[in-house]
Write a protein that holds these residues in place. Sequence first.
Motif, PDB file in Angstrom:
ATOM      1  N   ASP A 204     -36.845 -23.646  29.760  1.00 47.22           N
ATOM      2  CA  ASP A 204     -36.173 -24.099  30.852  1.00 47.22           C
ATOM      3  C   ASP A 204     -36.438 -22.972  31.978  1.00 47.22           C
ATOM      4  OD1 ASP A 204     -33.711 -26.316  32.028  1.00 47.22           O
ATOM      5  OD2 ASP A 204     -33.704 -24.371  33.022  1.00 47.22           O
ATOM      6  N   ALA A 205     -36.629 -23.504  33.305  1.00 48.40           N
ATOM      7  CA  ALA A 205     -36.989 -22.614  34.131  1.00 48.40           C
ATOM      8  C   ALA A 205     -35.934 -21.713  34.836  1.00 48.40           C
ATOM      9  CB  ALA A 205     -37.806 -23.212  35.396  1.00 48.40           C
ATOM     10  N   ILE A 206     -34.583 -22.178  34.276  1.00 39.67           N
ATOM     11  CA  ILE A 206     -33.464 -21.378  34.803  1.00 39.67           C
ATOM     12  C   ILE A 206     -32.889 -20.868  33.742  1.00 39.67           C
ATOM     13  CG2 ILE A 206     -31.206 -21.834  35.846  1.00 39.67           C
ATOM     14  CD1 ILE A 206     -32.397 -23.941  37.716  1.00 39.67           C
ATOM     15  N   HIS A 207     -32.616 -21.515  32.307  1.00 36.18           N
ATOM     16  CA  HIS A 207     -31.920 -21.159  31.267  1.00 36.18           C
ATOM     17  C   HIS A 207     -32.782 -20.230  30.174  1.00 36.18           C
ATOM     18  CE1 HIS A 207     -28.287 -23.405  32.213  1.00 36.18           C
ATOM     19  NE2 HIS A 207     -29.093 -23.988  32.920  1.00 36.18           N
ATOM     20  N   HIS A 231     -32.845 -42.514  30.413  1.00 35.42           N
ATOM     21  CA  HIS A 231     -33.853 -41.776  29.613  1.00 35.42           C
ATOM     22  C   HIS A 231     -35.081 -42.182  29.400  1.00 35.42           C
ATOM     23  CE1 HIS A 231     -30.046 -40.082  27.960  1.00 35.42           C
ATOM     24  NE2 HIS A 231     -29.685 -41.226  27.415  1.00 35.42           N
ATOM     25  N   PHE A 232     -35.307 -43.466  29.434  1.00 30.63           N
ATOM     26  CA  PHE A 232     -36.609 -43.946  29.365  1.00 30.63           C
ATOM     27  C   PHE A 232     -37.264 -44.001  30.832  1.00 30.63           C
ATOM     28  CE2 PHE A 232     -39.444 -47.780  28.495  1.00 30.63           C
ATOM     29  CZ  PHE A 232     -40.336 -47.163  27.734  1.00 30.63           C
ATOM     30  N   GLU A 251     -25.961 -31.201  33.113  1.00 30.40           N
ATOM     31  CA  GLU A 251     -25.107 -32.233  32.302  1.00 30.40           C
ATOM     32  C   GLU A 251     -26.404 -32.805  31.563  1.00 30.40           C
ATOM     33  OE1 GLU A 251     -25.235 -32.206  35.593  1.00 30.40           O
ATOM     34  OE2 GLU A 251     -25.533 -34.089  36.357  1.00 30.40           O
ATOM     35  N   TRP A 252     -27.630 -32.966  31.863  1.00 32.11           N
ATOM     36  CA  TRP A 252     -28.817 -33.478  31.314  1.00 32.11           C
ATOM     37  C   TRP A 252     -29.442 -32.553  30.159  1.00 32.11           C
ATOM     38  CZ3 TRP A 252     -28.455 -38.362  31.909  1.00 32.11           C
ATOM     39  CH2 TRP A 252     -28.233 -38.901  33.113  1.00 32.11           C
ATOM     40  N   ILE A 253     -29.070 -31.485  29.988  1.00 30.58           N
ATOM     41  CA  ILE A 253     -29.425 -30.563  28.981  1.00 30.58           C
ATOM     42  C   ILE A 253     -29.358 -31.237  27.371  1.00 30.58           C
ATOM     43  CG2 ILE A 253     -29.512 -28.332  27.573  1.00 30.58           C
ATOM     44  CD1 ILE A 253     -28.871 -27.071  30.206  1.00 30.58           C
ATOM     45  N   SER A 254     -28.352 -31.888  27.458  1.00 29.95           N
ATOM     46  CA  SER A 254     -27.862 -32.522  25.914  1.00 29.95           C
ATOM     47  C   SER A 254     -28.916 -33.518  25.689  1.00 29.95           C
ATOM     48  CB  SER A 254     -26.642 -32.738  25.737  1.00 29.95           C
ATOM     49  OG  SER A 254     -26.155 -33.587  26.818  1.00 29.95           O
ATOM     50  N   SER A 255     -29.302 -34.105  26.658  1.00 28.23           N
ATOM     51  CA  SER A 255     -30.207 -35.296  26.481  1.00 28.23           C
ATOM     52  C   SER A 255     -31.785 -34.793  26.202  1.00 28.23           C
ATOM     53  CB  SER A 255     -30.169 -36.326  27.633  1.00 28.23           C
ATOM     54  OG  SER A 255     -28.926 -36.429  28.111  1.00 28.23           O
ATOM     55  N   PRO A 271     -42.704 -32.433  31.965  1.00 24.39           N
ATOM     56  CA  PRO A 271     -42.806 -31.597  33.269  1.00 24.39           C
ATOM     57  C   PRO A 271     -42.166 -30.304  33.084  1.00 24.39           C
ATOM     58  CG  PRO A 271     -41.253 -33.458  33.486  1.00 24.39           C
ATOM     59  CD  PRO A 271     -41.905 -33.631  32.209  1.00 24.39           C
ATOM     60  N   ILE A 272     -41.849 -29.303  33.758  1.00 21.66           N
ATOM     61  CA  ILE A 272     -41.133 -28.011  33.616  1.00 21.66           C
ATOM     62  C   ILE A 272     -39.773 -28.592  33.919  1.00 21.66           C
ATOM     63  CG2 ILE A 272     -40.676 -25.830  34.357  1.00 21.66           C
ATOM     64  CD1 ILE A 272     -43.696 -25.495  34.520  1.00 21.66           C
ATOM     65  N   TYR A 273     -38.761 -28.160  33.241  1.00 16.61           N
ATOM     66  CA  TYR A 273     -37.371 -28.529  33.358  1.00 16.61           C
ATOM     67  C   TYR A 273     -36.732 -27.305  34.171  1.00 16.61           C
ATOM     68  CZ  TYR A 273     -37.813 -32.901  30.904  1.00 16.61           C
ATOM     69  OH  TYR A 273     -38.106 -34.150  30.386  1.00 16.61           O
ATOM     70  N   ALA A 274     -36.001 -27.520  35.295  1.00 18.43           N
ATOM     71  CA  ALA A 274     -35.026 -26.533  35.651  1.00 18.43           C
ATOM     72  C   ALA A 274     -33.584 -27.207  35.815  1.00 18.43           C
ATOM     73  CB  ALA A 274     -35.542 -26.058  36.981  1.00 18.43           C
ATOM     74  N   HIS A 275     -32.742 -26.840  34.758  1.00 17.21           N
ATOM     75  CA  HIS A 275     -31.248 -27.635  34.788  1.00 17.21           C
ATOM     76  C   HIS A 275     -30.496 -26.635  35.764  1.00 17.21           C
ATOM     77  CE1 HIS A 275     -33.158 -29.803  31.564  1.00 17.21           C
ATOM     78  NE2 HIS A 275     -32.494 -30.749  31.880  1.00 17.21           N
ATOM     79  N   THR A 276     -29.648 -27.094  36.721  1.00 14.68           N
ATOM     80  CA  THR A 276     -29.153 -26.310  37.640  1.00 14.68           C
ATOM     81  C   THR A 276     -27.764 -26.462  37.195  1.00 14.68           C
ATOM     82  OG1 THR A 276     -29.079 -28.473  39.094  1.00 14.68           O
ATOM     83  CG2 THR A 276     -30.843 -26.793  39.745  1.00 14.68           C
ATOM     84  N   ALA A 277     -26.902 -25.167  37.743  1.00 13.42           N
ATOM     85  CA  ALA A 277     -25.539 -24.967  37.196  1.00 13.42           C
ATOM     86  C   ALA A 277     -24.806 -25.837  38.025  1.00 13.42           C
ATOM     87  CB  ALA A 277     -25.390 -23.394  37.611  1.00 13.42           C
ATOM     88  N   THR A 278     -23.592 -26.224  37.695  1.00 13.65           N
ATOM     89  CA  THR A 278     -22.728 -27.120  38.078  1.00 13.65           C
ATOM     90  C   THR A 278     -21.690 -26.347  39.058  1.00 13.65           C
ATOM     91  OG1 THR A 278     -22.332 -28.133  35.819  1.00 13.65           O
ATOM     92  CG2 THR A 278     -20.686 -28.536  37.452  1.00 13.65           C
TER      93      THR A 278
END
Length: 543
Positions: A204-207, A231-232, A251-255, A271-278
């Motif tokens: 993950d680009a952030i994590h 998801h689909f 919140e989407w990390i778990s999926s 794609p490259i994922y970047a999951h942003t902090a809440t």
Amino acid sequence: MELANILFPKVTLTMNDMEERYPKRNLPQGAFVTRIGPSPTGFVHLGNLYNAIIAERLAHQTGGVFYLRIEDTDSKREVEGAVSTIIDAMAYFDVNFDEGAVSDGDNGNYGPYRQRQRAEIYHVFAKWLVEQGKAYPCFLTEDEVQKIRDEQFENKENPGIYGKYALKNRSLTLDEVKIKISNGEKWVLRYKGEENNDRIVVDDAIHGKLEMPRNYQDFVILKSDGIPTYHFAHVIDDHLMRSTHVIRGEEWISSLPIHIELFKDFGWEHPIYAHTATLMKMDGASKRKLSKRHDPELALSYYQEEGISKEAVWEFLLTLLNSNFEDWRVENPKTSYKEFPFSIDKMSSSGALFNLDKLRDISKNVISVMSANEVYEKLLSWCKRYDEKYFVLLTKYKERMIKALNIGRGGEKPRRDLETWKQALEFLSFYFDETFKIEDEMPLECDKELQNNFFKSYLETFNFDDDAITWFEKVKELTRKLGFAEKPKDYKKNPENFKGSIVHITNMLRIALTGRVNAPDIWEVTHALGEEMTKERLKKWCE
Ligand code: GLU
């Protein structure tokens, strides 16, 4: 194969046709293709803007494409007019899309950009999964699914459709499926989850490196109305629209295992994922998530309605996003925030702390360095929408307003008295007879008789063309004449020798001219109001 045709009799296009319809984008190397995918629920979230700013910066800093996709797969949550609300909020904050949904349709070659309009596209891919034996129709009713949930809860098992709970529908024969369909039974399309010890590893680009167990659930791909689940739709759309980076809430990390598996099945690179902090806020001594119920500032409409400038919100969010933004701002006080070299590597993975006071402070700075003309234009455009009365006044008295806005502006230490457009109007209200009112009381030291004396004498020697120094000399002279101390400290030392001090005298003037004790420089205000208005206001205090 036959099952696929039974389920999707109308689908004739193939995955290849789709690849051709949505070809790879012709962009320079290193260009990012990013998007936001808000749902049209009527509520546009600060988080939407937070992610939009990241996505917009990354795309536009690299010569890429930034687009808007409306994720309307959940029709139950949809509110009328919500798409316009999103488009409008993004426009208010100057978040500019290169393509995507626009209020009356689409702009771009990768549409439609509203997911419900893409049903037939998803079906091509859903059909292929059925052909591969990776998806199947499930006829469980909502009640039956609920019953299974309850049973699982009782047995302390993981909730969901998997293993023995999936068995019945997974093993229906073709004939059984045909009969059920011809009986009009509703079905959803489920993915065949696999239970084994594989791990999913994603960078993950952030994590950084994220590692988690693979998915074992038979999650839903298409709902019974043929509309996909998030998801689909995410996998198909971000592939076909050629997103290079997906910036979305953590919140989407778990999926992720579901998404990664689908990308793999189709043979696509994810794609490259970047999951942003809440977004969090301090509540007493502890941190908590911002909540819709308790925190009005979570809605973008709050900033629009309060008239918090887009520049202030951007600057504030940039300070949250990149820790070096504040230093950059100090070094480049006059440069537009759009010139800041935003970097995804400098983002923190821990909760971003939202602080309204800090935003207000930034806002004062941002407005203090704008030119009077700029403030005027921005104020006017806000009024046009949110305050009709002031829109009329600002338009009518433009020259006066610009003079007023010029007070204390442009120097080394500009005045920081404007914070939001709403508050600015309140603050500037005394410049118009239509909204002027006396808000503060005259000083106790100055009784009616004295007021009368003072204003009469003041008007007698008043000359609009006096410069600030000459003007002040006259005020001092009058102060002495009336038995007040010219220097506040003399009055403090020997109060019995005076009726009051020059502070009381100038406060009288301030109140007469602006209605308030706290107001900008009297000489400056006088010159913004003009000779006639000034005299009119002062005369009212002479009997
Ligand atoms: N519709 C999703 C949401 O509102 C978007 C997530 C994403 O950007 O993929 O959370």
